[in-house]
Enzyme design. Sequence first.
Site: not given
Length: 387
Positions: A124, A127, A130, A132, A272, A341, A344, A367, A370
Amino acid sequence: MDFGLSEEQRLIVETTRAFVENELYPHEREVERTGVLRRELIEEIKAKAIEAGLYAANMPADVGGAGLDTVTWLLYEKELGRANYALHWTCVARPSNILLAGTPEQREKYLFPCIRGEKWDCLAMTEPGAGSDLRGMKATAVQDGDDWVLNGTKHFISHADLADFAIVFMASGEEDSPRGKRKKITAFFVDKGTKGFAVRDGYRNVSHRGYTNAILEFDDCRLPASQVLGEVHKGFDVANSWLGATRLQVGATCLGRAERALGHAVEYAAQRQQFGQQIGKFQGVSFKLSDMATELKAADLMVFEAGWKYDQGTVTDQDMAMAKLKATEMLAFVADEAIQIHGGMGLMDDLPLERIWRDARVERIWEGTSEIQRHIISRALLRPFGA
């Protein structure tokens, strides 16, 4: 760096992949459709993982883990990453290696039960105000005689509903820095059931169904000094010493999912048919496959190079930031192209692609976002010039 796998590494990859395909894949649809990972299923798969030697495999051999080097551990994480996150993270648990920083008494109480599968931990830090910026945390720990009194709120705490205890980071004082006052941080073990400590339901999440988050509330939660993890006011040192490779772990699990998505895309493109031929023969599809494979290869090399350097003691924050950044953004690209590719059908939950696509989004946030990874990289580039 030797790019070949040893016999032991090949065995670990094969064993882990077989476990994922035989024990985790069959339960993915249930977890994805219900959003719930049943406790009975957790216990069932956990027992099989322990028997297979895959449980707590991230831990050193001298405490009951598999004693894997970093590269081998990342190979193992890559294979587990193919499956639904809740299934592989909860049922094939890898306790936080920050537990290794505990005293002998703390290891007996917290570390070893986690390795044996008798307890779960959660970490933990974050927050509401808070994320990063951990130095901006407002939750506090104030010393009162021989005790500490904790107050404040943590959120986005993964699987805290299951955890038997939390490793909590609290602001415990202030110190001067070139940029003014900054928070001192101390880490604590807090057992579930401790007076003044409550675990509340968290938020509904588009990513990683079945893998819950929670809100932790501390209201005059009193702890003895024996619950401090590491040194008082040295919580950042504890975190930096033991949590660095988690960015590589994220990267490795992304590789596994991307490889699975690419596999589905290649198979579909080969089978396909439209306009009298396989769709993989159309340049619009074949170039997508080429780009997906190239991006995956690049991310794979970056993650495993950083893992190799970690074992050599030469890894830098820049190496790990680059690997995490590349792998997480690559996964988003590969998952999106795999769906394109398939058309649907790619968005239907008959296939794992829509799940991989949804799950990919959080990887660029937790974690270290980016943006944080880019900050680490650019700072390392500019530092020699005093910028």
